[in-house]
Design an enzyme around this catalytic site. Structure first.
Site, PDB file in Angstrom:
ATOM      1  N   LYS A 208      12.468  12.276   4.517  1.00  0.00           N
ATOM      2  CA  LYS A 208      13.819  12.375   3.933  1.00  0.00           C
ATOM      3  C   LYS A 208      13.895  13.497   2.915  1.00  0.00           C
ATOM      4  O   LYS A 208      14.835  14.279   2.886  1.00  0.00           O
ATOM      5  CB  LYS A 208      14.210  11.069   3.219  1.00  0.00           C
ATOM      6  CG  LYS A 208      14.120   9.835   4.059  1.00  0.00           C
ATOM      7  CD  LYS A 208      14.456   8.592   3.245  1.00  0.00           C
ATOM      8  CE  LYS A 208      13.440   8.243   2.165  1.00  0.00           C
ATOM      9  NZ  LYS A 208      12.192   7.640   2.646  1.00  0.00           N
TER      10      LYS A 208
ATOM     11  N   ARG B  59      17.704   1.205  -1.868  1.00  0.00           N
ATOM     12  CA  ARG B  59      16.598   0.666  -1.088  1.00  0.00           C
ATOM     13  C   ARG B  59      16.655  -0.851  -0.973  1.00  0.00           C
ATOM     14  O   ARG B  59      15.813  -1.428  -0.316  1.00  0.00           O
ATOM     15  CB  ARG B  59      15.300   1.023  -1.816  1.00  0.00           C
ATOM     16  CG  ARG B  59      14.311   1.843  -1.031  1.00  0.00           C
ATOM     17  CD  ARG B  59      13.302   2.307  -2.066  1.00  0.00           C
ATOM     18  NE  ARG B  59      12.070   2.735  -1.558  1.00  0.00           N
ATOM     19  CZ  ARG B  59      11.691   4.029  -1.518  1.00  0.00           C
ATOM     20  NH1 ARG B  59      12.510   4.980  -1.874  1.00  0.00           N
ATOM     21  NH2 ARG B  59      10.498   4.343  -1.112  1.00  0.00           N
TER      22      ARG B  59
ATOM     23  N   ARG C 149      -0.692  11.683  -4.049  1.00  0.00           N
ATOM     24  CA  ARG C 149       0.010  10.599  -4.731  1.00  0.00           C
ATOM     25  C   ARG C 149      -0.831   9.332  -4.668  1.00  0.00           C
ATOM     26  O   ARG C 149      -1.376   9.014  -3.622  1.00  0.00           O
ATOM     27  CB  ARG C 149       1.355  10.343  -4.051  1.00  0.00           C
ATOM     28  CG  ARG C 149       2.484  11.153  -4.644  1.00  0.00           C
ATOM     29  CD  ARG C 149       3.746  11.048  -3.850  1.00  0.00           C
ATOM     30  NE  ARG C 149       4.105   9.678  -3.472  1.00  0.00           N
ATOM     31  CZ  ARG C 149       5.218   9.357  -2.801  1.00  0.00           C
ATOM     32  NH1 ARG C 149       6.063  10.324  -2.450  1.00  0.00           N
ATOM     33  NH2 ARG C 149       5.478   8.129  -2.482  1.00  0.00           N
TER      34      ARG C 149
ATOM     35  N   ARG D  96       4.127  -0.426   1.284  1.00  0.00           N
ATOM     36  CA  ARG D  96       5.418   0.280   1.267  1.00  0.00           C
ATOM     37  C   ARG D  96       6.194   0.006   2.559  1.00  0.00           C
ATOM     38  O   ARG D  96       7.410  -0.138   2.536  1.00  0.00           O
ATOM     39  CB  ARG D  96       5.179   1.782   1.050  1.00  0.00           C
ATOM     40  CG  ARG D  96       4.794   2.108  -0.403  1.00  0.00           C
ATOM     41  CD  ARG D  96       4.005   3.390  -0.524  1.00  0.00           C
ATOM     42  NE  ARG D  96       4.760   4.569  -0.144  1.00  0.00           N
ATOM     43  CZ  ARG D  96       4.201   5.743   0.149  1.00  0.00           C
ATOM     44  NH1 ARG D  96       2.887   5.878   0.102  1.00  0.00           N
ATOM     45  NH2 ARG D  96       4.941   6.762   0.464  1.00  0.00           N
TER      46      ARG D  96
HETATM   47  P1  ADP Z   1       8.348   6.973  -0.120  1.00  0.00           P
HETATM   48  O1  ADP Z   1       9.748   6.950   0.418  1.00  0.00           O
HETATM   49  O2  ADP Z   1       7.448   7.868   0.652  1.00  0.00           O
HETATM   50  O3  ADP Z   1       7.767   5.597  -0.330  1.00  0.00           O
HETATM   51  P2  ADP Z   1       9.312   7.613  -2.792  1.00  0.00           P
HETATM   52  O4  ADP Z   1       8.900   8.759  -3.608  1.00  0.00           O
HETATM   53  O5  ADP Z   1      10.738   7.524  -2.344  1.00  0.00           O
HETATM   54  O6  ADP Z   1       8.330   7.624  -1.556  1.00  0.00           O
HETATM   55  O7  ADP Z   1       8.978   6.250  -3.561  1.00  0.00           O
HETATM   56  C1  ADP Z   1       7.722   6.014  -4.157  1.00  0.00           C
HETATM   57  C2  ADP Z   1       7.734   4.678  -4.912  1.00  0.00           C
HETATM   58  O8  ADP Z   1       8.701   4.736  -5.976  1.00  0.00           O
HETATM   59  C3  ADP Z   1       8.156   3.453  -4.098  1.00  0.00           C
HETATM   60  O9  ADP Z   1       7.078   2.889  -3.388  1.00  0.00           O
HETATM   61  C4  ADP Z   1       8.672   2.534  -5.206  1.00  0.00           C
HETATM   62  O10 ADP Z   1       7.613   1.952  -5.931  1.00  0.00           O
HETATM   63  C5  ADP Z   1       9.374   3.496  -6.130  1.00  0.00           C
HETATM   64  N1  ADP Z   1      10.803   3.678  -5.779  1.00  0.00           N
HETATM   65  C6  ADP Z   1      11.405   4.840  -5.380  1.00  0.00           C
HETATM   66  N2  ADP Z   1      12.713   4.648  -5.149  1.00  0.00           N
HETATM   67  C7  ADP Z   1      12.951   3.334  -5.390  1.00  0.00           C
HETATM   68  C8  ADP Z   1      14.093   2.500  -5.312  1.00  0.00           C
HETATM   69  N3  ADP Z   1      15.280   2.999  -4.938  1.00  0.00           N
HETATM   70  N4  ADP Z   1      13.956   1.193  -5.636  1.00  0.00           N
HETATM   71  C9  ADP Z   1      12.797   0.691  -6.019  1.00  0.00           C
HETATM   72  N5  ADP Z   1      11.663   1.392  -6.108  1.00  0.00           N
HETATM   73  C10 ADP Z   1      11.730   2.715  -5.795  1.00  0.00           C
END
Ligand code: ADP
Length: 219
Positions: free
Chosen positions: A13, A88, A160, A171
């Site tokens: 994304k 999310r 990461r 995840r």
């Molecule tokens: P990915 O989509 O590859 O998991 P992100 O960078 O979007 O990576 O998210 C990494 C982490 O950040 C998630 O596993 C969660 O812990 C947290 N996170 C990100 N966006 C949200 C959200 N909208 N709600 C809750 N936790 C979030």
């Protein structure tokens, strides 16, 4: 444009948001990146969020909703934004819709970039991220020409902490339990645009995303 991109963790994304942002006149807003900034700066919010992120769990809605609101009310988001990784959960969707109603800034396209989970693991395990710019590389498919340094700005690359096989499993679980219901709810209401990305390359997916958004590449 005001857009929201959905898709599985590690599904690209953020990559697509970067590729179309200019033509969409929109700033990418990744809640993951915003949270990682808080963690790096050790803000009170970052300290709380890190507990969840390091386990591959979702950060509680109230924390994420507040950083999202703070970000999309900045002047540079007035023309447009691309939400990446938000909303999310159904709670976040509700909070976002109330906020955007209040701001009179509705989302134009809710875009689901559907990538099979089976194709993601290798991609995530080989991902390396630039400490400075957040630019991502892949040791197998898109290695930095400078090895462990970013090919764009020469900063150090890192993995990461949640890009491990074990955390990725968590995840995926959070995605299935909390995010698929958001996607399903928009689909049921006839508000979801869908791209079947399959195992396409980033270029191929970009072409599909542009088509779905009726976005022509500027020369
Ligand atoms: P990915 O989509 O590859 O998991 P992100 O960078 O979007 O990576 O998210 C990494 C982490 O950040 C998630 O596993 C969660 O812990 C947290 N996170 C990100 N966006 C949200 C959200 N909208 N709600 C809750 N936790 C979030």
């Amino acid at each position: 444009m005001r857009l929201a991109f959905f898709g599985p963790p590690g599904g690209g994304k953020g990559t697509q948001a970067e590729r179309v942002k200019k033509d969409a006149h929109a700033v990418p807003v990744s809640t993951g990146d915003l949270l990682r900034e808080h963690v790096a700066k050790k803000t009170p919010l970052g300290v709380k969020a890190n507990d969840f992120m390091s386990r591959g769990a979702l950060v509680p809605d109230d924390l994420v909703n507040s950083i999202l609101k703070e970000r999309i009310t900045q002047p540079d988001a007035r023309e447009g934004f691309i939400l990446d990784g938000y909303p999310r959960t159904l709670g976040q969707l509700e909070s976002l819709e109330a906020l955007l109603r209040e701001l009179k800034m509705p989302i134009e396209t809710w875009l689901f970039i559907d990538v099979p989970l089976s194709s993601i693991e290798e991609r995530v395990l080989n991902r390396r991220v630039c400490k400075q710019s957040g630019h991502t590389w892949n040791t197998k498919t898109n290695p930095s020409p400078r090895g462990n340094l970013c090919g764009i700005d020469g900063s150090e690359l890192y993995t990461r902490p949640d890009d491990s096989a074990e955390k990725l499993k968590k995840r995926f679980e959070a995605y299935k339990n909390d995010t698929l219901p958001v996607i399903e709810s928009l689909r049921k209401q006839g508000r979801l645009t869908e791209v079947a990305a399959g195992t396409g390359t980033a270029d191929q997916v970009e072409a599909q995303v542009r088509k779905a958004l009726h976005l022509v590449k500027a020369k």
